[in-house]
Design a protein around this motif. Sequence first.
Motif, PDB file in Angstrom:
ATOM      1  N   SER A 111       0.806  -1.222   0.000  1.00  0.00           N
ATOM      2  CA  SER A 111       0.000   0.000   0.000  1.00  0.00           C
ATOM      3  C   SER A 111       0.838   1.270   0.000  1.00  0.00           C
ATOM      4  N   ILE A 112       2.045   1.264   0.573  1.00  0.00           N
ATOM      5  CA  ILE A 112       2.847   2.503   0.631  1.00  0.00           C
ATOM      6  C   ILE A 112       3.722   2.579  -0.616  1.00  0.00           C
ATOM      7  N   GLN A 113       3.401   3.504  -1.498  1.00  0.00           N
ATOM      8  CA  GLN A 113       4.046   3.523  -2.805  1.00  0.00           C
ATOM      9  C   GLN A 113       5.497   3.999  -2.758  1.00  0.00           C
ATOM     10  N   LYS A 114       5.906   4.628  -1.668  1.00  0.00           N
ATOM     11  CA  LYS A 114       7.309   5.058  -1.556  1.00  0.00           C
ATOM     12  C   LYS A 114       8.198   3.945  -1.011  1.00  0.00           C
ATOM     13  N   ASP A 115       7.606   2.792  -0.753  1.00  0.00           N
ATOM     14  CA  ASP A 115       8.406   1.634  -0.344  1.00  0.00           C
ATOM     15  C   ASP A 115       8.489   0.680  -1.523  1.00  0.00           C
ATOM     16  N   LEU A 116       9.619   0.715  -2.225  1.00  0.00           N
ATOM     17  CA  LEU A 116       9.793  -0.170  -3.375  1.00  0.00           C
ATOM     18  C   LEU A 116      10.663  -1.379  -3.009  1.00  0.00           C
ATOM     19  N   SER A 117      10.589  -1.779  -1.746  1.00  0.00           N
ATOM     20  CA  SER A 117      11.294  -2.984  -1.301  1.00  0.00           C
ATOM     21  C   SER A 117      10.645  -4.218  -1.909  1.00  0.00           C
ATOM     22  N   ALA A 118      11.345  -5.340  -1.817  1.00  0.00           N
ATOM     23  CA  ALA A 118      10.765  -6.631  -2.205  1.00  0.00           C
ATOM     24  C   ALA A 118      10.758  -7.538  -0.984  1.00  0.00           C
ATOM     25  N   TYR A 119       9.667  -8.294  -0.835  1.00  0.00           N
ATOM     26  CA  TYR A 119       9.463  -9.190   0.305  1.00  0.00           C
ATOM     27  C   TYR A 119       9.020 -10.536  -0.252  1.00  0.00           C
ATOM     28  N   TRP A 120       9.616 -11.637   0.189  1.00  0.00           N
ATOM     29  CA  TRP A 120       9.130 -12.914  -0.333  1.00  0.00           C
ATOM     30  C   TRP A 120       9.285 -14.073   0.642  1.00  0.00           C
ATOM     31  N   THR A 121       8.465 -15.103   0.391  1.00  0.00           N
ATOM     32  CA  THR A 121       8.410 -16.314   1.219  1.00  0.00           C
ATOM     33  C   THR A 121       8.086 -17.490   0.296  1.00  0.00           C
ATOM     34  N   PRO A 122       8.335 -18.732   0.745  1.00  0.00           N
ATOM     35  CA  PRO A 122       7.943 -19.876  -0.090  1.00  0.00           C
ATOM     36  C   PRO A 122       6.417 -19.978  -0.196  1.00  0.00           C
ATOM     37  N   LEU A 123       5.940 -20.446  -1.328  1.00  0.00           N
ATOM     38  CA  LEU A 123       4.501 -20.564  -1.567  1.00  0.00           C
ATOM     39  C   LEU A 123       3.987 -21.892  -1.000  1.00  0.00           C
ATOM     40  N   MET A 124       2.778 -21.848  -0.435  1.00  0.00           N
ATOM     41  CA  MET A 124       2.189 -23.080   0.097  1.00  0.00           C
ATOM     42  C   MET A 124       1.357 -23.795  -0.978  1.00  0.00           C
ATOM     43  N   TYR A 125       1.549 -25.106  -1.068  1.00  0.00           N
ATOM     44  CA  TYR A 125       0.792 -25.943  -1.998  1.00  0.00           C
ATOM     45  C   TYR A 125      -0.019 -26.980  -1.213  1.00  0.00           C
ATOM     46  N   TYR A 126      -1.003 -27.540  -1.914  1.00  0.00           N
ATOM     47  CA  TYR A 126      -1.687 -28.731  -1.401  1.00  0.00           C
ATOM     48  C   TYR A 126      -1.253 -29.894  -2.288  1.00  0.00           C
ATOM     49  N   GLN A 127      -0.796 -30.974  -1.666  1.00  0.00           N
ATOM     50  CA  GLN A 127      -0.440 -32.174  -2.440  1.00  0.00           C
ATOM     51  C   GLN A 127      -1.596 -33.156  -2.332  1.00  0.00           C
ATOM     52  N   PHE A 128      -2.237 -33.426  -3.474  1.00  0.00           N
ATOM     53  CA  PHE A 128      -3.344 -34.378  -3.498  1.00  0.00           C
ATOM     54  C   PHE A 128      -2.813 -35.781  -3.207  1.00  0.00           C
ATOM     55  N   ALA A 129      -3.725 -36.651  -2.767  1.00  0.00           N
ATOM     56  CA  ALA A 129      -3.321 -38.024  -2.471  1.00  0.00           C
ATOM     57  C   ALA A 129      -2.727 -38.693  -3.707  1.00  0.00           C
ATOM     58  N   ASN A 130      -3.147 -38.266  -4.905  1.00  0.00           N
ATOM     59  CA  ASN A 130      -2.600 -38.875  -6.132  1.00  0.00           C
ATOM     60  C   ASN A 130      -1.238 -38.302  -6.497  1.00  0.00           C
ATOM     61  N   GLY A 131      -0.688 -37.404  -5.637  1.00  0.00           N
ATOM     62  CA  GLY A 131       0.678 -36.925  -5.847  1.00  0.00           C
ATOM     63  C   GLY A 131       0.786 -35.577  -6.535  1.00  0.00           C
ATOM     64  N   SER A 132      -0.289 -35.076  -7.156  1.00  0.00           N
ATOM     65  CA  SER A 132      -0.161 -33.784  -7.833  1.00  0.00           C
ATOM     66  C   SER A 132      -0.333 -32.633  -6.826  1.00  0.00           C
ATOM     67  N   PHE A 133       0.005 -31.418  -7.277  1.00  0.00           N
ATOM     68  CA  PHE A 133       0.055 -30.254  -6.386  1.00  0.00           C
ATOM     69  C   PHE A 133      -0.793 -29.115  -6.938  1.00  0.00           C
ATOM     70  N   THR A 134      -1.291 -28.267  -6.050  1.00  0.00           N
ATOM     71  CA  THR A 134      -1.939 -27.026  -6.480  1.00  0.00           C
ATOM     72  C   THR A 134      -1.737 -25.981  -5.390  1.00  0.00           C
ATOM     73  N   PRO A 135      -1.543 -24.677  -5.771  1.00  0.00           N
ATOM     74  CA  PRO A 135      -1.296 -23.663  -4.750  1.00  0.00           C
ATOM     75  C   PRO A 135      -2.513 -23.475  -3.841  1.00  0.00           C
ATOM     76  N   VAL A 136      -2.262 -23.200  -2.581  1.00  0.00           N
ATOM     77  CA  VAL A 136      -3.325 -22.880  -1.639  1.00  0.00           C
ATOM     78  C   VAL A 136      -3.634 -21.386  -1.810  1.00  0.00           C
ATOM     79  N   PRO A 137      -4.923 -21.013  -1.935  1.00  0.00           N
ATOM     80  CA  PRO A 137      -5.240 -19.586  -2.101  1.00  0.00           C
ATOM     81  C   PRO A 137      -4.644 -18.768  -0.956  1.00  0.00           C
ATOM     82  N   ASN A 138      -4.096 -17.608  -1.303  1.00  0.00           N
ATOM     83  CA  ASN A 138      -3.520 -16.765  -0.253  1.00  0.00           C
ATOM     84  C   ASN A 138      -4.112 -15.377  -0.319  1.00  0.00           C
ATOM     85  N   GLY A 139      -4.020 -14.662   0.775  1.00  0.00           N
ATOM     86  CA  GLY A 139      -4.551 -13.296   0.871  1.00  0.00           C
ATOM     87  C   GLY A 139      -3.437 -12.283   0.917  1.00  0.00           C
TER      88      GLY A 139
END
Length: 725
Positions: A76-104
Amino acid sequence: MKTGITFSLALSLGSWFGAVDAYWRMNCGVAQTGRVDPILSPGSVSGHVHLLSGATNVNTTSDYDSLSAASCTSCSIQKDLSAYWTPLMYYQFANGSFTPVPNGGTVVYYLGRGDDIANVVPFPKGLKMVSGDSTARSYDNTTMTYGPNSTFPPRPVADRVSFVCIDYTNETPQTTFLNNTDCPEGLRAQIQFQSCWDGVNLYKSDQSHVAYLSQIDNGICPPSHPVLLPHLFFEIYYFPNSMDTSDGGQFVFSNGDTTGYGFHGDFLNGWDTDVLTDAVTQCLVNDTDGVIEDCAPLAASQDEYYANNCPERPALVNEQVKGILPKLPGCNTVTSGPAAAPQGICSTEPSLNTPEDTDGETRVEPTINSTTIAMSSGSTATYQGCYIDESNGARALSAASTTNSTGMSTALCAAYCQNKGYSVFATEYSDECYCGSSISASTTNETDCAMACVGNLTQWCGGPDRLSVWLISGNETNASTSSGPTVANSTYISCYSDNTGGSRTLTTRTMDSSMTLEMCASTAQKGNYKYFGVEYADECWVGDTLATTGATLAEGQCSMTCAGNTSELCGGPNALSLFQNNLYQQPGNPSTVNITGSSAQFGYLGCYTEGTSGRALGGSASYSTTSSSMTVEYCVAACYAKGYDYAGVEYSDECYCNNIGITNGATTASSGCSMICDGNQAEYCGGSNRVNIYELKNSTSPSRLARRELQHSRRFMLSHWFGLS
Ligand SMILES: *[C@@H]1O[C@H](CO)[C@@H](O)[C@H](O)[C@H]1NC(C)=O
Ligand SMILES: *[C@@H]1O[C@H](CO)[C@@H](O)[C@H](O)[C@H]1NC(C)=O
Ligand SMILES: *[C@@H]1O[C@H](CO)[C@@H](O)[C@H](O)[C@H]1NC(C)=O
Ligand SMILES: *[C@@H]1O[C@H](CO)[C@@H](O)[C@H](O)[C@H]1NC(C)=O
Ligand SMILES: *[C@@H]1O[C@H](CO)[C@@H](O)[C@H](O)[C@H]1NC(C)=O
Ligand SMILES: *[C@@H]1O[C@H](CO)[C@@H](O)[C@H](O)[C@H]1NC(C)=O
Ligand SMILES: *[C@@H]1O[C@H](CO)[C@@H](O)[C@H](O)[C@H]1NC(C)=O
Ligand SMILES: *[C@@H]1O[C@H](CO)[C@@H](O)[C@H](O)[C@H]1NC(C)=O
Ligand SMILES: *[C@@H]1O[C@H](CO)[C@@H](O)[C@H](O)[C@H]1NC(C)=O
Ligand SMILES: *[C@@H]1O[C@H](CO)[C@@H](O)[C@H](O)[C@H]1NC(C)=O
Ligand SMILES: *[C@@H]1O[C@H](CO)[C@@H](O)[C@H](O)[C@H]1NC(C)=O
Ligand SMILES: CC(=O)N[C@H]1CO[C@H](CO)[C@@H](O)[C@@H]1O
């Protein structure tokens, strides 16, 4: 609303922090999702997928100078052009495939912490750091912070990572690992950063240029790292309960970690130094409620619509990281510890896409009566101002409208309305376009029209219920000067073609051997249709839109007299005498609904999706009903009468109630809620799996009060998990 961020803030409760804080907190949408990590993998593809927030141009080689050139930030603060990051969370289905968990998105906190807070300094230009250990799969109780004595005892650095499973009805303590993922109100992944700097190095790959405070979120710095920095803390909101987990799959982070011990966060400073310095001096020591509005240096560049105005950029790495994936992107094995899991390295990596260069692009503030755009038709459109839409449930410009959720811009709306023969056009809510012949609504503060156009982020396209209005020169009087037959409460458009290539211009026909223009007008008024036209002497056609196959004809082609009145003309063969019904009411969502016989009022919250594992208005205490005469007022009154604070209408005849608000699903585009209520043609009642939700204002019901209390107590709550005081 298209952002999940306001939603996630509403969910905030409980916190890592014990003492009363001075701090500010900033919401961030997503800038990029992919294997991008300019700190640990500069110039190459990172080992695992990250959720990156901040400067829109963040890429594999970002540094302070390149971030500073970004056109905007997803925070929201446009004068802060920093970058922030973390690993993304996935759901691994029982059949082995993956899909991202919705995030806010991510909430970034800057806290004034540490005994030496009086000497805190802003982050130096280009400082970068990583907190956490991506390879960890168990709790490390031996690596401790600096802690010289019992006043400032050491603490395991593993406490920097924590998770909160948010459940309003059954609060659970936060944990340093991913434990419970059945979290009705979301799951918060949290990471604390190092606040002590050696005062010399902007970066060392072993992170030894920075150190944790003795208590991690408070205490003292080691003598080797005497310079106190602002205390950085991220919260990332995930919605595991929006996944269908009935197959018995598991949650796993992009680095293959199912435990959460390997969660980590990265920070690359890109702040405008003057703004950060002023904010640290003026707010970090005494802004006790974290609100950006209370901190003048930050408020000056706050953008309420940060997530829409600076949306996620297309993928930089040429690989799929969303949708259903056969494996985690990169070479990451799913591991659950306790042994550490080194980052898997792939022998080949995907290529990098070349992004569109938007560096330095800035938004143009239009000036009333002097900002113009040249249209491809050769006409010129002049900006008229920011206007209020739907002040009493009716659209300010209702002659025609369209939405384009990827391409809307001033030029696109201009061409659309000019093609339909209208001289006034307006954009709203970043992707909507409305046309008319004149506008009589009220103007409002220009700052209300602050949403960028989705199709051209350098232009403004209105705001919520706010229109950026333009006038096409030379066409001002087109619609109003058209002469023709007069029918009460109707405007004659023209003789208009029908049945072109077998396509009908209007949708619905009735025939009557005594047809008159007034009879057809009455049919349109009763059914709340926007247009009507009479054809071939006795056919009345009505509809809300004109098919694009139709076009204006010479008036002479509408020369048949009406079957029921030989002094009126009723079209011709495949030719409509076409009118607009001036009593047509554009369906809408009433912004407030009063309860008859009470002072109670409900306010409109928006259009929401139903959750995949439960209704948006779910929970054990809920109620639903259906009615063939469903209206918003009917549903709200029914919920209120049963003691519920939330009401939602869906699928034209369904009504849902609960007391705890939105428990599943998420806000979605208003276009998803476009089914007309069975009991009121001028109101929307949701859609298929889409619900229009209303909330009781100023509720004093115990559940609401308790919930608000939890939210408000956030900053004062003592952390029982960490035993701080
Ligand atoms: C990263 O972004 C900066 C600034 O936009 C740009 O100068 C640089 O070329 C980009 N690097 C890559 C690898 O695309
Ligand atoms: C650390 O954890 C291990 C394994 O649980 C345990 O055996 C050991 O006693 C702990 N050490 C400390 C200092 O708590
Ligand atoms: C504990 O250590 C701090 C920092 O070195 C020092 O200022 C303080 O006097 C010490 N307290 C005790 C009780 O030794
Ligand atoms: C982990 O979650 C389970 C199930 O919700 C709960 O019973 C247990 O207390 C939690 N463990 C911790 C350490 O919070
Ligand atoms: C904090 O103190 C500074 C300096 O005294 C003052 O300018 C600022 O307005 C204060 N901020 C708040 C939020 O009270
Ligand atoms: C724009 O022009 C119109 C018509 O000339 C005038 O009524 C209006 O006051 C002008 N608005 C501004 C802000 O100059
Ligand atoms: C939206 O706008 C873009 C850009 O002008 C265009 O290519 C696309 O066809 C439009 N989509 C719709 C559904 O009109
Ligand atoms: C419009 O809003 C801005 C920001 O809230 C304010 O500074 C300005 O005075 C307002 N202008 C008018 C004409 O009300
Ligand atoms: C976007 O809008 C700006 C400002 O109106 C304009 O100069 C530019 O040409 C537009 N870009 C495109 C691709 O239409
Ligand atoms: C036109 O509409 C107004 C407002 O609804 C109504 O009072 C009036 O009777 C209508 N006139 C005719 C001739 O239908
Ligand atoms: C609801 O009540 C308020 C005052 O209590 C009033 O101002 C408003 O016009 C009413 N709204 C409707 C739609 O009746
Ligand atoms: C001068 C001008 O802008 N004329 C336009 C008016 O609108 C029609 C479409 O209805 C255009 O064709 C004209 O060019």
